[in-house]
Design an enzyme around this catalytic site. Structure first.
Site, PDB file in Angstrom:
ATOM      1  N   ASP A 171       0.817  -1.217   0.000  1.00 47.81           N
ATOM      2  CA  ASP A 171       0.000   0.000   0.000  1.00 47.81           C
ATOM      3  C   ASP A 171       0.852   1.267   0.000  1.00 47.81           C
ATOM      4  OD1 ASP A 171       0.970  -0.455   2.564  1.00 47.81           O
ATOM      5  OD2 ASP A 171      -0.989  -0.747   3.470  1.00 47.81           O
TER       6      ASP A 171
ATOM      7  N   ASP B 131      -7.259  -2.721  14.343  1.00 46.37           N
ATOM      8  CA  ASP B 131      -8.644  -3.048  13.976  1.00 46.37           C
ATOM      9  C   ASP B 131      -8.718  -4.306  13.094  1.00 46.37           C
ATOM     10  OD1 ASP B 131      -7.718  -2.130  11.544  1.00 46.37           O
ATOM     11  OD2 ASP B 131      -9.057  -0.398  11.417  1.00 46.37           O
TER      12      ASP B 131
ATOM     13  N   HIS C 187      -6.962  -4.932  10.341  1.00 49.80           N
ATOM     14  CA  HIS C 187      -6.776  -4.760   8.890  1.00 49.80           C
ATOM     15  C   HIS C 187      -5.457  -5.348   8.405  1.00 49.80           C
ATOM     16  CE1 HIS C 187      -4.895  -0.538   9.671  1.00 49.80           C
ATOM     17  NE2 HIS C 187      -3.916  -1.326   9.294  1.00 49.80           N
TER      18      HIS C 187
ATOM     19  N   GLU D  28      -9.510  -1.736   5.510  1.00 49.64           N
ATOM     20  CA  GLU D  28     -10.171  -1.407   6.770  1.00 49.64           C
ATOM     21  C   GLU D  28     -11.430  -2.253   6.953  1.00 49.64           C
ATOM     22  OE1 GLU D  28      -8.499   0.100   8.712  1.00 49.64           O
ATOM     23  OE2 GLU D  28      -7.759   2.074   8.113  1.00 49.64           O
TER      24      GLU D  28
HETATM   25  C1  GLP Z   1      -0.367   0.206   8.512  1.00 48.24           C
HETATM   26  C2  GLP Z   1      -0.017  -0.624   7.270  1.00 48.24           C
HETATM   27  C3  GLP Z   1      -0.235  -2.101   7.535  1.00 48.24           C
HETATM   28  C4  GLP Z   1       0.463  -2.504   8.824  1.00 48.24           C
HETATM   29  C5  GLP Z   1      -0.081  -1.704   9.974  1.00 48.24           C
HETATM   30  C6  GLP Z   1       0.518  -2.088  11.313  1.00 48.24           C
HETATM   31  O1  GLP Z   1      -1.715   0.344   8.676  1.00 48.24           O
HETATM   32  N1  GLP Z   1      -0.799  -0.235   6.135  1.00 48.24           N
HETATM   33  O2  GLP Z   1       0.267  -2.848   6.425  1.00 48.24           O
HETATM   34  O3  GLP Z   1       0.251  -3.876   9.046  1.00 48.24           O
HETATM   35  O4  GLP Z   1       0.198  -0.328   9.699  1.00 48.24           O
HETATM   36  O5  GLP Z   1       1.641  -1.324  11.591  1.00 48.24           O
HETATM   37  P1  GLP Z   1       2.597  -1.491  12.841  1.00 48.24           P
HETATM   38  O6  GLP Z   1       3.482  -2.639  12.499  1.00 48.24           O
HETATM   39  O7  GLP Z   1       3.331  -0.196  12.902  1.00 48.24           O
HETATM   40  O8  GLP Z   1       1.750  -1.759  14.010  1.00 48.24           O
END
Ligand code: GLP
Length: 270
Positions: A67, A136, A138, A143
């Site tokens: 993304d 959440d 995702h 989402e």
């Molecule tokens: C963002 C990314 C996800 C990732 C998430 C968790 O939302 N788009 O791909 O899994 O963050 O991030 P973190 O590892 O910082 O908790």
């Protein structure tokens, strides 16, 4: 789903990096699906170490990121392209032209998203998709409520995600409202998925993903429908799993199988 619980976040990180490294050793021209976020930073550090110290080779590797934020120039400190350069690409021998991150600056997102899907197909599909998870539930930026069949597209970020990611931007107002993200369907097309989570803030999302019903309200739960998923956790993120003992028994049996100790599993020798 194979669930591996490591004692610490560091151990979980090293285990995940070892999975990626083994994939590259087995198939040097692998197509990797890559992720961003705090969880994967340590994984990339370990891959860089393996590249420097043990010659882990990325020269034939192709990558597709999950993304990208909409509206951030690729040079912006928080753009996912910049994140990947900074945390991995600039430190290993992956050819720049084989690294792909969705275009957050497109003027025609329908075309650029369809092109991203096409490029993944042209590369032969994703062999191993690395995934983190949002609080959440995702995956990528899918989402709650995202179609479980969705493809790469524009997505509005949930308030919870904006709040979580504000720590990187300094304020909630500075976090982009939209992102381009691979869909759940795109992710499910990967040959293998590797989901990594650490820390107690992920415990609820992990339990819902692994042991809850498959629901678009927790898009990571769609991974239950995939035939080859490995989930690597630390104790903190695994804390709300009810069947942890069973997952440990499966790992033990797997180790015995791999080391040829068949008698211990009641398998007669031929
Ligand atoms: C963002 C990314 C996800 C990732 C998430 C968790 O939302 N788009 O791909 O899994 O963050 O991030 P973190 O590892 O910082 O908790």
């Amino acid at each position: 789903m194979r669930v591996i619980v490591e004692p610490t976040a560091d151990a979980a990180t090293r285990r995940a990096a070892a999975f990626l490294a083994r994939q590259l050793a087995k198939k040097p021209d692998s197509v990797l699906g890559l992720a961003t976020g705090g969880t994967v930073v340590g994984i990339y550090q370990e891959l860089i170490r393996l590249h420097r110290e043990q010659g882990l080779d990325f020269s034939q590797t192709t990558s597709f990121n999950l993304d990208e934020y909409v509206g951030l120039p690729t040079t912006h400190e928080q753009s996912y392209r910049r994140f990947m350069q900074q945390h991995l690409f600039d430190h290993v021998n992956i050819p720049a032209e084989r690294t792909h991150v969705p275009d957050g600056l497109a003027t025609d997102f329908e075309t650029s998203c369809a092109r991203y899907e096409w490029e993944i197909g042209q590369a032969g599909g994703i062999d191993l998709q690395l995934l983190g998870i949002g609080r959440d539930g995702h995956i990528a930026f899918n989402e709650p409520g995202s179609s479980l069949g969705s493809r790469t597209r524009l997505k509005t970020l949930a308030r919870e995600t904006i709040r979580d990611n504000a720590r990187f931007f300094g304020s909630e107002e500075a976090v982009p409202r939209l992102a381009v993200t691979m869909g759940v369907g795109t992710i499910l097309d990967s040959r293998r998925c590797l989901l990594v989570a650490v820390g107690d803030s992920k415990a609820e999302a992990v339990a819902a993903t692994v042991e809850g019903p498959v629901t678009a309200q927790v898009t990571a739960s769609a991974l239950q429908l995939h035939r080859d998923v490995v989930v690597i956790l630390d104790e903190a993120s695994a804390a709300q799993l009810r069947r942890k003992d069973y997952y440990a028994e499966v790992e033990e049996a797997q180790t015995l199988l791999e080391s040829g100790q068949l008698a211990a599993l009641g398998i007669a020798s031929s």
